[in-house]
Design a protein around this motif. Structure first.
Motif, PDB file in Angstrom:
ATOM      1  N   ASP A  86       0.851  -1.186   0.000  1.00  0.00           N
ATOM      2  CA  ASP A  86       0.000   0.000   0.000  1.00  0.00           C
ATOM      3  C   ASP A  86       0.886   1.235   0.000  1.00  0.00           C
ATOM      4  O   ASP A  86       0.674   2.202   0.729  1.00  0.00           O
ATOM      5  CB  ASP A  86      -0.991   0.000   1.162  1.00  0.00           C
ATOM      6  CG  ASP A  86      -2.179  -0.922   0.897  1.00  0.00           C
ATOM      7  OD1 ASP A  86      -2.179  -1.626  -0.135  1.00  0.00           O
ATOM      8  OD2 ASP A  86      -3.103  -0.961   1.721  1.00  0.00           O
TER       9      ASP A  86
ATOM     10  N   ASN B  14      -2.500  -4.396  -1.686  1.00  0.00           N
ATOM     11  CA  ASN B  14      -3.717  -4.405  -2.504  1.00  0.00           C
ATOM     12  C   ASN B  14      -3.988  -3.057  -3.157  1.00  0.00           C
ATOM     13  O   ASN B  14      -4.496  -2.986  -4.279  1.00  0.00           O
ATOM     14  CB  ASN B  14      -4.929  -4.853  -1.682  1.00  0.00           C
ATOM     15  CG  ASN B  14      -5.130  -4.062  -0.412  1.00  0.00           C
ATOM     16  OD1 ASN B  14      -4.327  -4.153   0.517  1.00  0.00           O
ATOM     17  ND2 ASN B  14      -6.202  -3.288  -0.338  1.00  0.00           N
TER      18      ASN B  14
ATOM     19  N   GLY C  87      -7.849  -0.326  -4.346  1.00  0.00           N
ATOM     20  CA  GLY C  87      -7.380  -1.382  -3.467  1.00  0.00           C
ATOM     21  C   GLY C  87      -8.275  -2.586  -3.404  1.00  0.00           C
ATOM     22  O   GLY C  87      -8.035  -3.491  -2.608  1.00  0.00           O
ATOM     23  N   CYS C  88      -9.303  -2.622  -4.246  1.00  0.00           N
ATOM     24  CA  CYS C  88     -10.262  -3.723  -4.122  1.00  0.00           C
ATOM     25  C   CYS C  88     -10.880  -4.186  -5.434  1.00  0.00           C
ATOM     26  O   CYS C  88     -11.529  -5.228  -5.469  1.00  0.00           O
ATOM     27  CB  CYS C  88     -11.385  -3.331  -3.164  1.00  0.00           C
ATOM     28  SG  CYS C  88     -12.266  -1.847  -3.653  1.00  0.00           S
TER      29      CYS C  88
ATOM     30  N   ASP D  93       3.801 -11.802  -2.461  1.00  0.00           N
ATOM     31  CA  ASP D  93       2.706 -11.041  -3.055  1.00  0.00           C
ATOM     32  C   ASP D  93       1.410 -11.667  -2.572  1.00  0.00           C
ATOM     33  O   ASP D  93       0.988 -12.717  -3.064  1.00  0.00           O
ATOM     34  CB  ASP D  93       2.791 -11.083  -4.574  1.00  0.00           C
ATOM     35  CG  ASP D  93       1.571 -10.478  -5.258  1.00  0.00           C
ATOM     36  OD1 ASP D  93       0.756  -9.826  -4.564  1.00  0.00           O
ATOM     37  OD2 ASP D  93       1.423 -10.662  -6.482  1.00  0.00           O
TER      38      ASP D  93
ATOM     39  N   THR E 224      -1.577 -10.108  -2.591  1.00  0.00           N
ATOM     40  CA  THR E 224      -2.755  -9.482  -3.188  1.00  0.00           C
ATOM     41  C   THR E 224      -3.490 -10.494  -4.058  1.00  0.00           C
ATOM     42  O   THR E 224      -2.883 -11.405  -4.623  1.00  0.00           O
ATOM     43  CB  THR E 224      -2.370  -8.264  -4.035  1.00  0.00           C
ATOM     44  OG1 THR E 224      -1.601  -8.687  -5.174  1.00  0.00           O
ATOM     45  CG2 THR E 224      -1.551  -7.279  -3.214  1.00  0.00           C
TER      46      THR E 224
ATOM     47  N   TYR F 145     -10.035  -6.446  -0.940  1.00  0.00           N
ATOM     48  CA  TYR F 145      -8.871  -5.919  -0.251  1.00  0.00           C
ATOM     49  C   TYR F 145      -8.178  -6.931   0.639  1.00  0.00           C
ATOM     50  O   TYR F 145      -7.063  -6.690   1.101  1.00  0.00           O
ATOM     51  CB  TYR F 145      -9.231  -4.668   0.560  1.00  0.00           C
ATOM     52  CG  TYR F 145     -10.366  -4.832   1.538  1.00  0.00           C
ATOM     53  CD1 TYR F 145     -10.164  -5.346   2.809  1.00  0.00           C
ATOM     54  CD2 TYR F 145     -11.666  -4.456   1.191  1.00  0.00           C
ATOM     55  CE1 TYR F 145     -11.201  -5.478   3.714  1.00  0.00           C
ATOM     56  CE2 TYR F 145     -12.717  -4.582   2.083  1.00  0.00           C
ATOM     57  CZ  TYR F 145     -12.489  -5.089   3.345  1.00  0.00           C
ATOM     58  OH  TYR F 145     -13.536  -5.223   4.235  1.00  0.00           O
TER      59      TYR F 145
ATOM     60  N   GLY G  76      -6.428 -10.811   1.322  1.00  0.00           N
ATOM     61  CA  GLY G  76      -5.406 -11.451   0.518  1.00  0.00           C
ATOM     62  C   GLY G  76      -5.403 -12.964   0.516  1.00  0.00           C
ATOM     63  O   GLY G  76      -6.198 -13.617   1.191  1.00  0.00           O
TER      64      GLY G  76
ATOM     65  N   HIS H 207       2.316  -7.973   2.613  1.00  0.00           N
ATOM     66  CA  HIS H 207       1.420  -6.876   2.973  1.00  0.00           C
ATOM     67  C   HIS H 207       0.385  -7.348   3.977  1.00  0.00           C
ATOM     68  O   HIS H 207       0.223  -6.763   5.039  1.00  0.00           O
ATOM     69  CB  HIS H 207       0.727  -6.314   1.747  1.00  0.00           C
ATOM     70  CG  HIS H 207      -0.231  -5.210   2.085  1.00  0.00           C
ATOM     71  ND1 HIS H 207       0.192  -4.020   2.642  1.00  0.00           N
ATOM     72  CD2 HIS H 207      -1.590  -5.110   2.016  1.00  0.00           C
ATOM     73  CE1 HIS H 207      -0.851  -3.229   2.870  1.00  0.00           C
ATOM     74  NE2 HIS H 207      -1.942  -3.879   2.510  1.00  0.00           N
ATOM     75  N   HIS H 208      -0.316  -8.410   3.646  1.00  0.00           N
ATOM     76  CA  HIS H 208      -1.412  -8.885   4.495  1.00  0.00           C
ATOM     77  C   HIS H 208      -0.897  -9.660   5.700  1.00  0.00           C
ATOM     78  O   HIS H 208       0.145 -10.309   5.656  1.00  0.00           O
ATOM     79  CB  HIS H 208      -2.360  -9.773   3.692  1.00  0.00           C
ATOM     80  CG  HIS H 208      -3.140  -9.041   2.645  1.00  0.00           C
ATOM     81  ND1 HIS H 208      -2.676  -8.848   1.370  1.00  0.00           N
ATOM     82  CD2 HIS H 208      -4.361  -8.440   2.697  1.00  0.00           C
ATOM     83  CE1 HIS H 208      -3.559  -8.161   0.667  1.00  0.00           C
ATOM     84  NE2 HIS H 208      -4.600  -7.900   1.452  1.00  0.00           N
TER      85      HIS H 208
ATOM     86  N   HIS I  14      -0.979  -3.748   6.510  1.00  0.00           N
ATOM     87  CA  HIS I  14      -2.369  -3.840   6.063  1.00  0.00           C
ATOM     88  C   HIS I  14      -3.400  -3.391   7.083  1.00  0.00           C
ATOM     89  O   HIS I  14      -4.338  -2.668   6.747  1.00  0.00           O
ATOM     90  CB  HIS I  14      -2.685  -5.266   5.590  1.00  0.00           C
ATOM     91  CG  HIS I  14      -4.053  -5.433   4.988  1.00  0.00           C
ATOM     92  ND1 HIS I  14      -4.454  -4.744   3.863  1.00  0.00           N
ATOM     93  CD2 HIS I  14      -5.127  -6.191   5.359  1.00  0.00           C
ATOM     94  CE1 HIS I  14      -5.697  -5.087   3.556  1.00  0.00           C
ATOM     95  NE2 HIS I  14      -6.135  -5.948   4.451  1.00  0.00           N
TER      96      HIS I  14
END
Length: 584
Positions: A187, A275, A282-283, A400, A402, A408, A410, A437-438, A480
């Protein structure tokens, strides 16, 4: 005192030599070994991208001393008393370090025995924002006041102030070891817009940024719309935020769009995708030409009845509209309510391959490494995961998480899961730090990837189980959720590791985290985590619209965001810590 056995000695010598002889561009070769994901296995980087520093240096014999200046161990920007009005910030007392021994016992005297293996900075959720972008959902604020942030016009100034803070650190807080690299876990942008991607990469690598799009002569976003539901900083209008104490600031929007100078990080840095980097808003998955055209077009929706805003937000939360069909129909239905804006092709969404190629652009190399973890192999294969050598005995793995199918939350595909297992197995003699990220708890979206419709997606529990099978895994580091949280994980065979989630740099209290890995030479390892704020002063002067003044205002506005979530700093056990682990 702590001893150092990692990349630090080589980094200090080689970076100084290269800077003295050939300038910062010479560092584009990068630091660390970029292990590239392919269909078979991770391959070592070619000689042309060999690291300028590694752990193949003699351990330092000089003791290291903790360095707490500029960290939240020393001071923290502290809000004034709670109340219904606008709150100011001031410098307050720091947060103490908490020892967490759930996974291993803390033996006395370890600080005099330990050897430092790695020290780095984790930043996440910068959300660099083009506030004039037509395809934004500020209008959801009619239903949910949290759906729009009054500080968003200052994301670039705030991010530069964070870079300045990182550059000012002269050692790691717990051990005093030199910092080896920085990594951001996604993000990095807010709306999958090329303007935002360019601004983000320039902030990180260094250069001049003009955080403006559309008509350069005046702002065309919600903050000069005359709508009372948004803070109108330059206008005398008594908007909803001014009724809560927000200031009237003549010249704010002009100042926010002025050119900003970023020094760029003085450390090698790596990038992980989130995301908001991967998908519009982002979604929403890519593929709808109407939404892509709307992003660069001449119309923008700024207001919507609360009932309709609630219905759209419900579809976002429930993930029932992964490609944005509901949004497309809503925009078409409100054609008469759309306001004119200046079209700008620079606002176009970017693909995964374009994201990778932008990182590989020599204009954004800065202190390196080339691609900041990504490689041409990533661009060709359409992947955004990789591994890199932190030190002889430490490997970093960037995932990754996403889901290109939309939403949004993962997950990861089978090919990446197998690559992760193979990478951990092939580096079983190295400690492993995993970045994504998540968080494990937010990897619950297993919608198929449109590019790989037959490939299974795997959730956070499955990733946790895989990491638990590999005894070299020490930590899973992510973002996240915009909140500091540290969670112990125990596998059935007794192996254990920590999950370290760091708060965002857009929502208050706008923090990043220094992480240090040490061998205590007593059968345990320590992960020290120390939160840092940006270099902007806590107390603002509303007449100061300089770059630094705006960065300070950025933090203050984030504190006062309507409906803003509190407690994002986490509990004391989630902030400045020492996390003990058994060495295996």
């Amino acid at each position: 005192m702590s001893r150092l056995r990692s990349v630090a000695d080589g980094l200090a010598v080689n970076r100084r030599t290269l800077l003295a002889t050939a300038g910062a561009v010479s560092l584009s070769a990068g630091v660390g070994y970029a292990l590239r994901p392919t269909d078979s296995q991770a391959a070592a980087a070619p000689a042309a991208e060999a690291p300028v520093a590694s752990s193949r240096t003699a351990p330092t014999t000089a003791p290291l001393a903790p360095y707490t200046r500029g960290t939240t161990l020393a001071t923290v920007a502290t809000p004034g008393p709670d109340g219904p009005g606008y709150r100011r910030l001031a410098e307050g007392p720091g947060w103490q370090r908490v020892v967490r021994d759930e996974l291993a016992a803390a033996a006395p005297g370890r600080e005099d025995r330990r050897t430092v293996l790695a020290a780095f900075v984790h930043l996440t959720d910068l959300h660099i924002t083009d506030t004039q972008h037509p395809l934004r959902l500020e209008f959801l604020r009619s239903h949910d006041p949290r759906a729009w942030r009054p500080q968003e016009a200052l994301t670039v100034q705030g991010a530069v102030a964070l870079v300045e803070r990182i550059n000012a650190l002269r050692g790691a807080p717990a051990t005093g070891a030199p910092l080896h690299f920085a990594i951001t876990t996604g993000d990095n942008t807010d709306n999958n817009s090329r303007t935002e991607l360019e601004w983000y990469l320039t902030v990180m690598s260094g250069g001049r940024v003009t955080p403006d799009s559309g008509d350069p002569r005046h702002h065309e976003g919600v903050q000069n719309s005359g709508l009372k539901q948004y803070w109108q900083p330059d206008a005398p209008l008594r908007d909803a935020d001014k009724q809560r104490g927000f200031p009237h600031l003549d010249g704010f929007l002009t100042a926010a769009a002025r050119e900003v100078l970023s020094p760029g990080l003085n450390l090698p840095w790596y990038s992980t995708v989130g995301n908001h980097d991967a998908m519009p808003l982002g979604c929403y998955g890519h593929g709808d030409p109407y939404l892509a055209d709307f992003a660069v077009g001449a119309r923008k929706l700024m207001t919507l009845p609360a009932a309709e805003a609630r219905r759209l937000q419900d579809t976002l939360k429930a993930a029932t509209d992964p490609l944005g069909a509901h949004l497309r129909d809503l925009l078409k239905a409100h054609a008469r309510d759309l306001r004119p804006v200046t079209p700008d092709e620079r606002r176009a969404p970017f693909t995964a391959a374009e994201y990778v190629r932008a990182h590989l652009d020599p204009a954004h190399t800065g202190t390196g490494p080339v691609g900041h973890g990504y490689s041409t192999a990533n661009a060709e294969a359409g992947t955004q995961y990789y591994s890199f050598r932190v030190a002889d005995d430490v490997i970093g793995i960037s995932l990754d998480t996403t889901d290109p199918g939309g939403h949004y939350q993962g997950s990861i595909g089978t090919a990446q899961l197998r690559w992760l297992e193979r990478t951990l197995r092939e580096n079983a003699d190295s400690h492993a730090l995993v970045f994504s990220h998540h968080t494990s708890a937010t990897m619950v979206n297993t919608r198929p990837d449109p590019a790989r419709p037959t490939e299974r997606r795997h959730n956070g529990d499955e990733v946790l189980a895989l990491l638990g099978r590999h005894r070299n895994v020490l930590a899973w580091i992510n973002g996240h959720i915009h909140r500091n949280t540290i969670t112990p994980h125990r596998a059935s065979d007794g192996h254990s590791f920590w999950e370290v989630s760091t708060a965002s740099h857009i929502d208050f209290p706008q923090l990043a985290r220094v992480i240090e890995l040490s061998d205590n030479n007593d059968g345990t390892l320590s992960l020290h985590t120390t939160l840092i704020e940006s270099a902007a002063p806590p107390r603002t002067d509303h007449t100061d619209l300089s770059q630094t003044g705006l960065a300070a205002l950025y933090r203050e506005l984030s504190l006062n965001r309507a409906g803003g979530t509190t407690g994002q700093e986490g509990d004391p056990v989630d902030r400045n810590t020492e996390l003990l682990l058994k060495k295996v």
